[in-house]
Design an enzyme around this catalytic site. Structure first.
Site, PDB file in Angstrom:
ATOM      1  N   HIS A   1      20.130  -5.562  -4.280  1.00  9.17           N
ATOM      2  CA  HIS A   1      18.846  -5.754  -5.313  1.00  9.17           C
ATOM      3  C   HIS A   1      18.505  -6.836  -4.577  1.00  9.17           C
ATOM      4  O   HIS A   1      18.389  -8.063  -3.418  1.00  9.17           O
ATOM      5  CB  HIS A   1      19.914  -6.607  -6.075  1.00  9.17           C
ATOM      6  CG  HIS A   1      19.346  -7.258  -7.102  1.00  9.17           C
ATOM      7  ND1 HIS A   1      20.233  -7.986  -7.725  1.00  9.17           N
ATOM      8  CD2 HIS A   1      18.179  -6.853  -7.758  1.00  9.17           C
ATOM      9  CE1 HIS A   1      18.890  -9.130  -8.936  1.00  9.17           C
ATOM     10  NE2 HIS A   1      17.852  -8.047  -8.862  1.00  9.17           N
ATOM     11  N   HIS A  10      -4.021 -11.347   1.088  1.00  4.54           N
ATOM     12  CA  HIS A  10      -4.533 -10.672   2.361  1.00  4.54           C
ATOM     13  C   HIS A  10      -3.065 -10.763   3.305  1.00  4.54           C
ATOM     14  O   HIS A  10      -2.236 -10.743   3.732  1.00  4.54           O
ATOM     15  CB  HIS A  10      -5.445  -9.556   2.578  1.00  4.54           C
ATOM     16  CG  HIS A  10      -4.557  -8.383   3.110  1.00  4.54           C
ATOM     17  ND1 HIS A  10      -4.259  -7.333   2.846  1.00  4.54           N
ATOM     18  CD2 HIS A  10      -5.050  -7.827   4.324  1.00  4.54           C
ATOM     19  CE1 HIS A  10      -4.419  -6.223   3.565  1.00  4.54           C
ATOM     20  NE2 HIS A  10      -4.395  -6.643   4.252  1.00  4.54           N
ATOM     21  N   ASP A  28      -1.526   1.367   2.726  1.00 10.99           N
ATOM     22  CA  ASP A  28      -2.398   2.426   3.335  1.00 10.99           C
ATOM     23  C   ASP A  28      -2.458   2.644   4.787  1.00 10.99           C
ATOM     24  O   ASP A  28      -1.545   2.477   5.496  1.00 10.99           O
ATOM     25  CB  ASP A  28      -3.861   2.207   2.832  1.00 10.99           C
ATOM     26  CG  ASP A  28      -3.876   0.544   3.245  1.00 10.99           C
ATOM     27  OD1 ASP A  28      -4.627   0.518   4.871  1.00 10.99           O
ATOM     28  OD2 ASP A  28      -4.719  -0.078   2.789  1.00 10.99           O
ATOM     29  N   TYR A  72      -6.769  -2.042   0.815  1.00 10.04           N
ATOM     30  CA  TYR A  72      -5.829  -2.820  -0.137  1.00 10.04           C
ATOM     31  C   TYR A  72      -5.443  -1.587  -1.183  1.00 10.04           C
ATOM     32  O   TYR A  72      -4.656  -2.846  -1.614  1.00 10.04           O
ATOM     33  CB  TYR A  72      -7.047  -3.958  -0.959  1.00 10.04           C
ATOM     34  CG  TYR A  72      -7.429  -4.879   0.271  1.00 10.04           C
ATOM     35  CD1 TYR A  72      -6.803  -5.867   0.621  1.00 10.04           C
ATOM     36  CD2 TYR A  72      -8.894  -4.486   0.628  1.00 10.04           C
ATOM     37  CE1 TYR A  72      -7.758  -7.131   1.651  1.00 10.04           C
ATOM     38  CE2 TYR A  72     -10.071  -5.311   0.841  1.00 10.04           C
ATOM     39  CZ  TYR A  72      -9.076  -6.727   1.817  1.00 10.04           C
ATOM     40  OH  TYR A  72      -9.498  -8.045   2.625  1.00 10.04           O
TER      41      TYR A  72
END
Length: 132
Positions: free
Chosen positions: A20, A97, A28, A119
Protein backbone atom coordinates in the site's frame (compact mmCIF):
# COMPACT_ATOMS: atom_id res chain seq x y z
CA UNK A 1 2.07 -21.42 -16.73
CA UNK A 2 -0.09 -18.37 -16.07
CA UNK A 3 -3.05 -18.37 -18.44
CA UNK A 4 -4.17 -14.73 -18.65
CA UNK A 5 -3.10 -11.21 -17.85
CA UNK A 6 0.53 -10.17 -17.71
CA UNK A 7 2.84 -13.07 -18.56
CA UNK A 8 6.14 -11.21 -18.15
CA UNK A 9 7.60 -12.84 -15.03
CA UNK A 10 9.77 -9.85 -14.05
CA UNK A 11 6.82 -7.50 -14.19
CA UNK A 12 4.50 -9.86 -12.30
CA UNK A 13 7.10 -10.30 -9.53
CA UNK A 14 7.32 -6.53 -9.11
CA UNK A 15 3.55 -6.06 -9.13
CA UNK A 16 3.03 -8.88 -6.64
CA UNK A 17 5.55 -7.29 -4.26
CA UNK A 18 3.78 -3.90 -4.17
CA UNK A 19 2.49 -2.70 -0.83
CA UNK A 20 0.00 0.00 0.00
CA UNK A 21 1.27 3.44 -1.12
CA UNK A 22 4.26 2.02 -3.05
CA UNK A 23 4.79 3.82 -6.34
CA UNK A 24 5.92 2.68 -9.77
CA UNK A 25 6.44 4.33 -13.14
CA UNK A 26 5.08 3.51 -16.56
CA UNK A 27 7.07 5.52 -19.06
CA UNK A 28 7.52 6.15 -22.74
CA UNK A 29 10.64 5.01 -24.57
CA UNK A 30 12.46 8.25 -23.77
CA UNK A 31 11.64 8.64 -20.07
CA UNK A 32 14.86 8.52 -18.06
CA UNK A 33 14.81 5.93 -15.28
CA UNK A 34 16.83 6.99 -12.24
CA UNK A 35 19.84 4.91 -11.22
CA UNK A 36 18.93 2.25 -8.69
CA UNK A 37 15.29 1.90 -9.78
CA UNK A 38 14.73 -1.58 -11.25
CA UNK A 39 13.50 -1.40 -14.82
CA UNK A 40 11.30 -3.77 -16.73
CA UNK A 41 12.10 -2.91 -20.32
CA UNK A 42 9.21 -4.02 -22.53
CA UNK A 43 10.34 -2.14 -25.65
CA UNK A 44 10.43 -4.38 -28.71
CA UNK A 45 10.69 -1.66 -31.35
CA UNK A 46 9.74 2.00 -31.27
CA UNK A 47 5.98 2.12 -30.75
CA UNK A 48 5.65 -1.45 -29.43
CA UNK A 49 4.16 -1.92 -26.92
CA UNK A 50 2.25 1.32 -26.61
CA UNK A 51 1.70 3.23 -23.39
CA UNK A 52 -2.01 2.39 -23.62
CA UNK A 53 -1.41 -1.36 -24.00
CA UNK A 54 0.88 -1.44 -20.99
CA UNK A 55 -1.32 0.81 -18.86
CA UNK A 56 -4.40 -1.33 -19.56
CA UNK A 57 -2.54 -4.56 -18.74
CA UNK A 58 -1.06 -3.17 -15.52
CA UNK A 59 -4.38 -1.71 -14.35
CA UNK A 60 -5.99 -5.14 -14.79
CA UNK A 61 -3.45 -6.56 -12.31
CA UNK A 62 -3.17 -3.79 -9.70
CA UNK A 63 -5.16 -1.59 -7.36
CA UNK A 64 -4.30 2.06 -7.99
CA UNK A 65 -5.28 4.79 -5.54
CA UNK A 66 -3.54 7.75 -7.18
CA UNK A 67 -1.47 8.83 -10.16
CA UNK A 68 0.96 11.59 -11.01
CA UNK A 69 1.64 12.98 -14.47
CA UNK A 70 3.59 15.91 -15.88
CA UNK A 71 1.76 19.23 -16.22
CA UNK A 72 3.29 19.53 -19.70
CA UNK A 73 1.41 16.42 -20.87
CA UNK A 74 -1.86 18.33 -21.31
CA UNK A 75 -0.42 20.61 -23.98
CA UNK A 76 1.93 18.09 -25.59
CA UNK A 77 0.02 14.81 -25.42
CA UNK A 78 -3.67 15.43 -24.70
CA UNK A 79 -4.54 11.93 -25.96
CA UNK A 80 -2.43 10.32 -23.22
CA UNK A 81 -3.96 12.58 -20.57
CA UNK A 82 -7.49 11.74 -21.76
CA UNK A 83 -6.64 8.02 -21.71
CA UNK A 84 -5.28 8.27 -18.17
CA UNK A 85 -8.43 10.02 -16.94
CA UNK A 86 -10.60 7.48 -18.75
CA UNK A 87 -8.85 4.40 -17.34
CA UNK A 88 -7.86 5.45 -13.84
CA UNK A 89 -10.65 5.93 -11.32
CA UNK A 90 -8.39 7.70 -8.85
CA UNK A 91 -7.08 11.23 -8.30
CA UNK A 92 -4.46 12.31 -10.83
CA UNK A 93 -1.97 14.94 -9.67
CA UNK A 94 -0.13 17.15 -12.18
CA UNK A 95 3.42 18.30 -11.43
CA UNK A 96 6.24 19.75 -13.56
CA UNK A 97 8.02 17.13 -15.68
CA UNK A 98 11.28 17.80 -13.83
CA UNK A 99 9.52 16.99 -10.55
CA UNK A 100 8.05 13.83 -12.08
CA UNK A 101 11.55 12.68 -13.00
CA UNK A 102 12.70 13.41 -9.43
CA UNK A 103 9.69 11.56 -7.98
CA UNK A 104 10.64 8.53 -10.07
CA UNK A 105 13.71 8.12 -7.85
CA UNK A 106 11.50 6.71 -5.08
CA UNK A 107 9.57 4.30 -7.31
CA UNK A 108 9.83 0.59 -6.54
CA UNK A 109 10.29 -0.12 -10.25
CA UNK A 110 9.81 1.38 -13.69
CA UNK A 111 8.24 -0.05 -16.82
CA UNK A 112 9.62 1.22 -20.13
CA UNK A 113 7.15 1.00 -23.00
CA UNK A 114 7.83 1.48 -26.69
CA UNK A 115 5.65 4.59 -26.73
CA UNK A 116 7.04 7.24 -29.07
CA UNK A 117 4.88 10.22 -28.12
CA UNK A 118 6.03 12.81 -25.57
CA UNK A 119 4.92 12.88 -21.93
CA UNK A 120 3.27 9.42 -22.00
CA UNK A 121 4.45 8.81 -18.44
CA UNK A 122 2.71 8.20 -15.14
CA UNK A 123 3.67 7.34 -11.61
CA UNK A 124 1.03 5.11 -10.06
CA UNK A 125 0.48 4.65 -6.34
CA UNK A 126 -0.58 1.21 -5.19
CA UNK A 127 -3.77 0.84 -3.22
CA UNK A 128 -5.31 -2.07 -1.36
CA UNK A 129 -7.88 -4.57 -2.57
CA UNK A 130 -10.04 -4.37 0.54
CA UNK A 131 -12.01 -1.61 2.17
CA UNK A 132 -11.10 -0.47 5.67
Amino acid sequence: MKRTGILNSQLMQQIAALGHTDTFLIGDAGMPVPNGVPIIDLVLVLGVPTFEQVLRAVLAETVVEAGTIAEEAAGNNPAAVALIHLLIAAPIKKIPHTDLKNAAKTCKFAIRTGEATPYANIILQSGVSFLV
